[in-house]
Design an enzyme around this catalytic site. Sequence first.
Site, PDB file in Angstrom:
ATOM      1  N   ARG A   1      -2.431  -1.671  -3.733  1.00 35.86           N
ATOM      2  CA  ARG A   1      -3.424  -0.598  -3.826  1.00 35.86           C
ATOM      3  C   ARG A   1      -2.999   0.285  -5.000  1.00 35.86           C
ATOM      4  O   ARG A   1      -1.866   0.762  -5.034  1.00 35.86           O
ATOM      5  CB  ARG A   1      -3.424   0.215  -2.541  1.00 35.86           C
ATOM      6  CG  ARG A   1      -4.216   1.479  -2.639  1.00 35.86           C
ATOM      7  CD  ARG A   1      -4.364   2.132  -1.286  1.00 35.86           C
ATOM      8  NE  ARG A   1      -4.983   3.426  -1.422  1.00 35.86           N
ATOM      9  CZ  ARG A   1      -4.401   4.560  -1.057  1.00 35.86           C
ATOM     10  NH1 ARG A   1      -3.194   4.551  -0.516  1.00 35.86           N
ATOM     11  NH2 ARG A   1      -5.026   5.695  -1.210  1.00 35.86           N
TER      12      ARG A   1
ATOM     13  N   ARG B   1      -5.872  20.296   1.993  1.00 36.96           N
ATOM     14  CA  ARG B   1      -6.535  20.515   0.694  1.00 36.96           C
ATOM     15  C   ARG B   1      -7.802  21.322   0.893  1.00 36.96           C
ATOM     16  O   ARG B   1      -8.511  21.127   1.884  1.00 36.96           O
ATOM     17  CB  ARG B   1      -6.910  19.174   0.048  1.00 36.96           C
ATOM     18  CG  ARG B   1      -5.761  18.458  -0.598  1.00 36.96           C
ATOM     19  CD  ARG B   1      -6.193  17.089  -1.104  1.00 36.96           C
ATOM     20  NE  ARG B   1      -5.506  16.042  -0.385  1.00 36.96           N
ATOM     21  CZ  ARG B   1      -5.825  14.755  -0.422  1.00 36.96           C
ATOM     22  NH1 ARG B   1      -6.845  14.349  -1.148  1.00 36.96           N
ATOM     23  NH2 ARG B   1      -5.136  13.873   0.250  1.00 36.96           N
TER      24      ARG B   1
ATOM     25  N   GLU C   1      -7.655  -0.976   5.279  1.00 40.61           N
ATOM     26  CA  GLU C   1      -7.520  -1.066   3.818  1.00 40.61           C
ATOM     27  C   GLU C   1      -6.688  -2.283   3.400  1.00 40.61           C
ATOM     28  O   GLU C   1      -7.002  -2.945   2.408  1.00 40.61           O
ATOM     29  CB  GLU C   1      -6.884   0.210   3.269  1.00 40.61           C
ATOM     30  CG  GLU C   1      -7.836   1.398   3.330  1.00 40.61           C
ATOM     31  CD  GLU C   1      -7.143   2.715   3.080  1.00 40.61           C
ATOM     32  OE1 GLU C   1      -6.200   3.042   3.829  1.00 40.61           O
ATOM     33  OE2 GLU C   1      -7.534   3.421   2.147  1.00 40.61           O
TER      34      GLU C   1
ATOM     35  N   HIS D   1     -10.663   6.766  -2.153  1.00 43.13           N
ATOM     36  CA  HIS D   1     -10.817   6.122  -0.845  1.00 43.13           C
ATOM     37  C   HIS D   1     -11.754   4.917  -0.918  1.00 43.13           C
ATOM     38  O   HIS D   1     -12.323   4.489   0.091  1.00 43.13           O
ATOM     39  CB  HIS D   1     -11.403   7.084   0.230  1.00 43.13           C
ATOM     40  CG  HIS D   1     -10.481   8.160   0.687  1.00 43.13           C
ATOM     41  ND1 HIS D   1     -10.945   9.417   1.035  1.00 43.13           N
ATOM     42  CD2 HIS D   1      -9.148   8.177   0.887  1.00 43.13           C
ATOM     43  CE1 HIS D   1      -9.908  10.162   1.411  1.00 43.13           C
ATOM     44  NE2 HIS D   1      -8.808   9.430   1.326  1.00 43.13           N
TER      45      HIS D   1
ATOM     46  N   ASN E   1       0.866  -1.174   0.000  1.00 37.37           N
ATOM     47  CA  ASN E   1       0.000   0.000   0.000  1.00 37.37           C
ATOM     48  C   ASN E   1       0.908   1.231   0.000  1.00 37.37           C
ATOM     49  O   ASN E   1       1.473   1.609   1.017  1.00 37.37           O
ATOM     50  CB  ASN E   1      -0.875  -0.066   1.269  1.00 37.37           C
ATOM     51  CG  ASN E   1      -1.894   1.049   1.334  1.00 37.37           C
ATOM     52  OD1 ASN E   1      -1.792   2.050   0.613  1.00 37.37           O
ATOM     53  ND2 ASN E   1      -2.875   0.889   2.204  1.00 37.37           N
TER      54      ASN E   1
END
Length: 404
Positions: A98, A247, A390, A186, A7
Amino acid sequence: MKILVLNAGSSSQKSCLYELNDVLPDRLLQPLWEAQIDWTHQQGIAELKVKTAKGDRLEEELASDSRQAAISRMLETLWRGKTQTINDLNAIDIVGHRVVHGGQDYQQSTLISPDVKETIARLSLFAPIHNPINLEGIEIVENILPNVPQIAVFDTAFHSQLTPAAFVYPGPYKWLENGIRRYGFHGISHQYCARRAAEILGRDLPDLRLITCHLGNGCSLAAIRDGWSIDTTMGFTPLEGLMMGSRSGSIDPGILLHLLKQSDLTAEKLDDMLNRNSGLKGISGVSGDMRQIGEAITQGNQRAQLALDIYIHRLRAGIGAMLASLGGLDALIFTAGVGENSAVVRSAVCEAFGFMGLKLDGEKNQHSPVDEDIAAIDSAVRVLVIHTQEDWEIARECWKLYSD
Ligand code: ADP
């Protein structure tokens, strides 16, 4: 079956080794070995941390900024030295990666072939930081383990069932023909949380209407019906939607036109402004980290308070939009760094939905809940806090594809 998961982030690389049997367990398995490389602390130094299920640990500083060297060393700790977990790398049956952007090409996890690599490379145009790193990881593993199948698990795939009304931007139609549309991100985390929510609630996932709030450094929401995302806040890039750590999230595009006309801003400077110097960090001037925002607020910092107020306002508005897409709600789910740890954010968000009978259990919300329902008994909507996993979701995807 031994599954290695990679990942990759822009400045970190996580990896886990899982062992699965013929039957996919309902519950999360702990990895046999897990490692993390972090490039953020010192220039040109990779910090490697490894731990095994047996409790062996290793910490090393690698004097190199080559990802290849660091990843090769990380994999070496699997079969050599005190964190040795397997006799040699050939014990690995499958490697899952990923991959951030699968574009319109991939609606599900996919066995990696030269064609798939080419597509991931082409999609770097849309994900210039992440896809090249993901590809590099695939190639490093390919060199070390040329005969082991590798699988790409895409962050966009869970959103691939969005309807055109949800994914087409109302710009010129040509945008769509050029791949400029909403993709969402996501997805691996939203998918894991949806499935875990069904387990916690003891319900079938296809019967549930869920909103998952992934609130980490990057933040996004997904509206989930029939087990798929039907709406989400991130779009063509992970810059759209909610206010995030550094962001901006969605802003009036007219601001960009204004700035471009009024100053000598270049695309690079705008990128830096919107991706790295906006959000909680840009407004507070303190940090993009919610913990530091909280501390600054306690010390009376007005800009930190404003940053939190905007964050909550936009989060509530985003949830409102997801609610309208779903037409109802069985459970609201909080996950990732802020979602899992900030009782203040959860309670401020939930307060706005009291009108529809959503009620938090204040005690449960305060006591660091993990994979728990924190709604009051008489709440009309369940509220869950789920620790996102994840890597485990990637391992499951590999198992499913491999066992088919
Ligand atoms: P990423 O998106 O990089 O995977 P995480 O999911 O780890 O990030 O979330 C990171 C953010 O979580 C941090 O920037 C911080 O704002 C927030 N966070 C972590 N712990 C806490 C806490 N105890 N209280 C509030 N916020 C927290």
